[in-house]
Design a protein around this motif. Structure first.
Motif, PDB file in Angstrom:
ATOM      1  N   MET A 356     102.672   4.779  -1.115  1.00  0.00           N
ATOM      2  CA  MET A 356     102.785   4.544   0.321  1.00  0.00           C
ATOM      3  C   MET A 356     101.708   5.307   1.089  1.00  0.00           C
ATOM      4  O   MET A 356     101.162   4.809   2.078  1.00  0.00           O
ATOM      5  N   ILE A 357     101.406   6.523   0.636  1.00  0.00           N
ATOM      6  CA  ILE A 357     100.342   7.301   1.275  1.00  0.00           C
ATOM      7  C   ILE A 357      99.010   6.573   1.151  1.00  0.00           C
ATOM      8  O   ILE A 357      98.229   6.482   2.110  1.00  0.00           O
ATOM      9  N   VAL A 358      98.743   6.022  -0.029  1.00  0.00           N
ATOM     10  CA  VAL A 358      97.479   5.324  -0.268  1.00  0.00           C
ATOM     11  C   VAL A 358      97.400   4.034   0.546  1.00  0.00           C
ATOM     12  O   VAL A 358      96.349   3.716   1.130  1.00  0.00           O
ATOM     13  N   THR A 359      98.500   3.276   0.629  1.00  0.00           N
ATOM     14  CA  THR A 359      98.459   2.024   1.392  1.00  0.00           C
ATOM     15  C   THR A 359      98.273   2.303   2.887  1.00  0.00           C
ATOM     16  O   THR A 359      97.563   1.565   3.575  1.00  0.00           O
ATOM     17  N   LYS A 360      98.910   3.363   3.380  1.00  0.00           N
ATOM     18  CA  LYS A 360      98.696   3.744   4.783  1.00  0.00           C
ATOM     19  C   LYS A 360      97.239   4.142   5.003  1.00  0.00           C
ATOM     20  O   LYS A 360      96.628   3.795   6.015  1.00  0.00           O
ATOM     21  N   GLY A 361      96.689   4.878   4.035  1.00  0.00           N
ATOM     22  CA  GLY A 361      95.280   5.264   4.128  1.00  0.00           C
ATOM     23  C   GLY A 361      94.358   4.059   4.099  1.00  0.00           C
ATOM     24  O   GLY A 361      93.344   4.020   4.805  1.00  0.00           O
ATOM     25  N   ALA A 362      94.721   3.057   3.289  1.00  0.00           N
ATOM     26  CA  ALA A 362      93.903   1.835   3.212  1.00  0.00           C
ATOM     27  C   ALA A 362      93.897   1.106   4.547  1.00  0.00           C
ATOM     28  O   ALA A 362      92.847   0.654   5.027  1.00  0.00           O
ATOM     29  N   GLY A 363      95.068   0.984   5.165  1.00  0.00           N
ATOM     30  CA  GLY A 363      95.141   0.329   6.467  1.00  0.00           C
ATOM     31  C   GLY A 363      94.391   1.103   7.535  1.00  0.00           C
ATOM     32  O   GLY A 363      93.714   0.520   8.389  1.00  0.00           O
ATOM     33  N   LYS A 364      94.493   2.434   7.470  1.00  0.00           N
ATOM     34  CA  LYS A 364      93.804   3.273   8.444  1.00  0.00           C
ATOM     35  C   LYS A 364      92.294   3.169   8.292  1.00  0.00           C
ATOM     36  O   LYS A 364      91.547   3.232   9.276  1.00  0.00           O
ATOM     37  N   SER A 365      91.811   3.005   7.061  1.00  0.00           N
ATOM     38  CA  SER A 365      90.376   2.853   6.822  1.00  0.00           C
ATOM     39  C   SER A 365      89.888   1.460   7.200  1.00  0.00           C
ATOM     40  O   SER A 365      88.794   1.288   7.742  1.00  0.00           O
ATOM     41  N   LEU A 366      90.706   0.467   6.902  1.00  0.00           N
ATOM     42  CA  LEU A 366      90.331  -0.920   7.188  1.00  0.00           C
ATOM     43  C   LEU A 366      90.333  -1.206   8.686  1.00  0.00           C
ATOM     44  O   LEU A 366      89.500  -1.986   9.174  1.00  0.00           O
ATOM     45  N   GLY A 367      91.236  -0.551   9.413  1.00  0.00           N
ATOM     46  CA  GLY A 367      91.386  -0.811  10.845  1.00  0.00           C
ATOM     47  C   GLY A 367      90.107  -0.675  11.641  1.00  0.00           C
ATOM     48  O   GLY A 367      89.672  -1.631  12.309  1.00  0.00           O
ATOM     49  N   PRO A 368      89.441   0.479  11.622  1.00  0.00           N
ATOM     50  CA  PRO A 368      88.205   0.640  12.393  1.00  0.00           C
ATOM     51  C   PRO A 368      87.086  -0.291  11.935  1.00  0.00           C
ATOM     52  O   PRO A 368      86.318  -0.795  12.756  1.00  0.00           O
ATOM     53  N   ALA A 369      86.997  -0.504  10.607  1.00  0.00           N
ATOM     54  CA  ALA A 369      85.917  -1.358  10.091  1.00  0.00           C
ATOM     55  C   ALA A 369      86.065  -2.793  10.600  1.00  0.00           C
ATOM     56  O   ALA A 369      85.113  -3.389  11.116  1.00  0.00           O
ATOM     57  N   ALA A 370      87.271  -3.349  10.462  1.00  0.00           N
ATOM     58  CA  ALA A 370      87.498  -4.724  10.914  1.00  0.00           C
ATOM     59  C   ALA A 370      87.419  -4.823  12.436  1.00  0.00           C
ATOM     60  O   ALA A 370      86.869  -5.789  12.976  1.00  0.00           O
ATOM     61  N   ALA A 371      87.955  -3.816  13.122  1.00  0.00           N
ATOM     62  CA  ALA A 371      87.923  -3.836  14.592  1.00  0.00           C
ATOM     63  C   ALA A 371      86.498  -3.821  15.103  1.00  0.00           C
ATOM     64  O   ALA A 371      86.191  -4.459  16.126  1.00  0.00           O
TER      65      ALA A 371
END
Length: 418
Positions: A356-371
Motif C-alpha cells: 500500500m505504501i508503494v502504490t500510494k507512492g506510485a500515484g504520488k509520483s505519477l500525479g505531477p508528471a501526468a498533470a
C-alpha cells in the motif's frame, strides 16, 4: 474554567478510549518522531544552500531518496512477516539513528546525501512494521479509532516540527540531524519499555485474517477485493497529489508574489483542520464500513478540487476547497489501514502494508508528471475538471467494491487456505 473545558475535551477524546496501552505508546511515539523529523522539512534547501548542489543534483538526490523509501518499505514488509515485529522495528530504527547522527558530525560534506539514503531506507522499512504492530495490538472493532489516533499523532508532530526545524536550520544545523536522531531514540525507549512482542496465540484474528501459505502476489489475487482496492489506491493518490503540485501552480498564476504566503496559509489551514476534525469524524463515521468511508473521501476530493474549475478567484474560495479535500484526506487516511488490516492474512500483514505504501507512492509520483502534460495541453480548468471526474469515478468504484465485499460473489465465508 477547568469544568468548562472538560466537556469538549471529553467529547474529542471519547473515540480514543479503551485502546490497548501499546496504541497510546505508538501515538506518543509518532508525535515525538514526526515533531523531530527535521531533515525532511528542509531537505531541498539544505542540499542547495549548505551542500551547494544545483537543481539537477538536488533532483537526483531527492529521486534517489524516494527510491530508497519505497525499497525500504518493501523490505520492511517482507521482514516483518518473518521476524518479530518489535525486535525488527527496534533494530531498523537503531540503524536509522546511526545514519542520521553521522550526518551531524559532517554537516558540510557531500557524504550527507549518501547517509540520508541509508537513513530513509531504514526509516521507511519501519512503516509497514508499525502498521502491522498496530493491527496485532487491536481487535477489528478497535482499529478505526486506533488508526485515527496514529494519524492524529503524526499530524500533531508535523504541525509542531517545522517551527523548531526552521530555527535549527538557520542557527544550529548540526542539530537538524542530531535532533532527528534523538527524537527517534526517545521513541525507541518507549517501544522497548512499554510494548510487548505480540504472540500468535494472543492475537484477535477474524476469519479473513487467518494465516495463508504462498507468496504475497499469489495470496493477494486470492483476495480480489483487496487487489482491486490496491489498484484504485493509485488513482486516489494521483488525485490527492494535486494539492502539492497543481494547487500551488494555480495560486502562483493568480496571486503571483503573494502566492507563497497564501499557499503557506492554506497548508497551515489544512493542518489545523486535520487536528480539529479527525476526532469528530472518528466518532461520526465509526459505524460506517471502512470502504464506504474511503468512497466518501473520493467524492470529497472530487468536489474539493473540482470547484477550482469554476471562475472564482477569491482567496476564501481556496480555503473552502481546502476544507473539503482535507475532509476527504482525513476519511481516507483513517480508513485505508482499517480496510487493509481486515483483509490481510496475519502472516502477510507486513507485505500488504508495504504494498500500500508503494502504490500510494506510485500515484504520488505519477500525479505531477501526468498533470504537467495535461496543464501544458489544456490548462487549469481542464485539469480541475478531470480531477472532479476522476473523484466521482473512484467514488462509484469504491462503493461498488464495498457492495461486492459485503454481499457479492467475492465474499468469503471461510478463511482462505492454500
Amino acid at each position: 474554567m477547568i469544568s468548562l473545558l472538560r466537556k469538549p475535551f471529553n467529547y474529542f477524546t471519547a473515540p480514543y478510549r479503551n485502546q490497548p496501552l501499546g496504541v497510546y505508546i505508538l501515538f506518543i511515539s509518532n508525535v515525538i518522531n514526526r515533531m523531530g523529523d527535521f531533515v525532511n522539512f528542509f531537505l531541498t534547501l539544505y542540499l542547495t544552500r549548505y551542500l551547494g548542489f544545483d537543481e539537477k543534483q538536488t533532483g537526483l538526490v531527492i529521486a534517489a531518496i524516494g527510491a530508497a523509501m519505497m525499497t525500504g518499505a518493501l523490505l520492511g514488509g517482507k521482514l516483518t512477516d518473518i521476524a518479530g515485529r518489535k525486535k525488527l522495528m527496534v533494530t531498523l530504527q537503531c540503524l536509522a539513528v546511526i545514519s542520521i547522527m553521522f550526518c551531524g558530525f559532517y554537516p558540510d560534506s557531500s557524504s550527507v546525501a549518501v547517509l540520508l539514503l541509508f537513513f530513509t531506507f531504514f526509516n521507511a522499512a519501519v512503516w509497514p512494521i508499525s502498521s502491522s504492530l498496530l493491527t496485532d495490538l487491536t481487535r477489528q472493532d478497535q482499529r478505526s479509532a486506533a488508526f485515527s489516533l496514529i494519524y492524529l499523532g503524526i499530524n500533531v508532530g508535523v504541525a509542531l516540527g517545522p517551527v523548531l526545524a526552521g530555527y535549527l536550520f538557520n542557527h544550529y544545523r548540526r542539530w537538524i540531524f542530531w535532533g532527528d536522531g534523538l527524537s527517534t531514540v526517545i521513541t525507541l525507549i518507549l517501544i522497548i519499555l512499554y510494548i510487548k512482542e505480540p504472540k500468535q496465540e494472543e492475537l484477535h484474528l477474524e476469519e479473513s485474517e487467518q494465516a495463508v501459505s504462498g507468496n504475497s502476489i499469489k495470496v493477494l489475487f486470492k483476495i480480489p477485493v483487496l487487489a482491486v482496492f490496491t489498484l484504485l489506491t493509485i488513482g486516489s493518490s494521483f488525485l490527492y497529489s494535486q494539492n502539492s503540485f497543481t494547487l500551488p501552480l494555480y495560486m502562483e498564476g493568480l496571486f503571483s508574489s503573494e502566492s507563497a504566503r497564501l499557499f503557506g496559509l492554506i497548508m497551515s489551514f489544512n493542518a489545523v483542520t486535520v487536528l480539529v476534525i479527525t476526532p469528530l469524524f472518528t466518532g461520526w463515521f465509526k459505524k460506517m464500513p471502512a470502504l464506504q468511508r474511503i468512497a466518501v473521501s473520493q467524492i470529497l476530493y472530487a468536489v474539493g478540487f473540482g470547484i477550482l474549475a469554476l471562475p472564482v478567484t477569491r482567496v476564501s474560495w481556496f480555503f473552502l476547497s481546502t476544507f473539503i479535500w482535507t475532509a476527504g484526506e482525513i476519511l481516507h487516511a483513517t480508513s485505508s489501514g482499517v480496510f487493509v488490516a481486515a483483509h490481510s492474512p496475519v502472516n502477510h500483514r507486513g507485505r500488504f502494508n508495504s504494498l500500500m505504501i508503494v502504490t500510494k507512492g506510485a500515484g504520488k509520483s505519477l500525479g505531477p508528471a501526468a498533470a504537467g502534460f495535461i496543464l501544458a495541453g489544456g490548462g487549469m480548468t481542464l485539469m480541475w475538471g478531470l480531477c472532479f471526474v476522476l473523484g466521482v469515478l473512484l467514488f462509484l468504484a469504491m462503493m461498488g467494491l464495498d457492495r461486492i465485499d459485503r454481499f457479492g460473489p467475492l465474499k468469503k465465508d471461510k478463511p482462505l487456505v492454500d
